[in-house]
Design a protein around this motif. Structure first.
Motif, PDB file in Angstrom:
ATOM      1  N   ALA A   1      29.712  44.271  38.272  1.00 33.67           N
ATOM      2  CA  ALA A   1      30.555  44.133  37.161  1.00 33.67           C
ATOM      3  C   ALA A   1      29.651  43.470  35.963  1.00 33.67           C
TER       4      ALA A   1
ATOM      5  N   VAL B 127      36.548  44.832  31.871  1.00 34.63           N
ATOM      6  CA  VAL B 127      35.579  44.595  32.986  1.00 34.63           C
ATOM      7  C   VAL B 127      36.012  43.744  34.137  1.00 34.63           C
TER       8      VAL B 127
ATOM      9  N   ALA C 154      36.901  44.781  37.858  1.00 38.13           N
ATOM     10  CA  ALA C 154      36.113  44.095  38.865  1.00 38.13           C
ATOM     11  C   ALA C 154      37.292  43.764  40.150  1.00 38.13           C
TER      12      ALA C 154
END
Length: 200
Positions: free
Chosen positions: A53, A152, A156
């Motif tokens: 990530a 993001v 993740a």
């Protein structure tokens, strides 16, 4: 004392009790090893997913910064009222935002006009902010850094949870197979016991 001494052992997770249980079978120990292994892999995947990530964020941040620097915000003046909300729309709003004709100064300083997205119920003469790409075309508002970072992080977390779901599926499938094997051993044991108790 015997009961008190035995109680702490029962507090151990089921996957670990088989190691001190004299009646535990090979299938029980295999399931315990599978549970422990999958759990360890799932937990150890956290730093791996975090690293991926972090690497992905570098490229995402660069794209967001490029979009923010390429697109410019200008003020557009509405030339007509936006379509009003109906009674049905108030309870089930459309996924498409209303649009209305507007005029604005383009990136070249010349007057431009077109349809722009506006708030529901906007009136003629109202000023709204729009974004223009390098070619002067109206585009959506560039994504903010905060929104990109949130996406993001969600990706993740979703990947980690998804991996856990896959591992749970692997364990469940293995458990079904092992339960069938246990049932066969149980039936075989009863068959052998009955054969031993039958008169010769």
């Amino acid at each position: 004392m015997g009961d008190r001494a035995g109680r702490p052992a029962n507090r151990w997770p089921l996957a670990l009790r088989v190691w001190g249980n004299p009646v535990a079978r090979g299938a029980d120990r295999a399931e315990a090893l599978l549970i422990i292994g999958l759990t360890l892999i799932w937990l150890l995947s956290v730093p791996v997913i975090a690293t991926v990530a972090s690497a992905e964020w570098t490229s995402v941040d660069a794209r967001v910064a490029a979009d923010q620097s390429a697109d410019v915000a200008v003020v557009a003046v509405l030339q007509a009222d936006a379509p009003p909300l109906t009674a049905g729309d108030a309870h089930a709003p459309s996924l498409t935002s209303p649009t209305a004709p507007a005029i604005w100064l383009g990136r070249d300083g010349q007057s431009a006009h077109g349809m722009v997205t506006v708030p529901a119920g906007a009136r003629a003469g109202q000023r709204v902010t729009i974004w223009l790409d390098p070619a002067g075309a109206v585009v959506d508002r560039p994504m903010t850094t905060q929104v990109a970072a949130g996406l993001v992080v969600l990706a993740a977390l979703g990947g980690w949870v998804g991996l856990g779901v896959v591992f749970a599926g692997v364990w469940w499938t293995a458990r079904v197979v092992l339960n069938r094997h246990r049932a066969q051993l149980w039936e075989q044991g009863w068959t052998n016991l009955e054969a031993g108790l039958s008169p010769q």
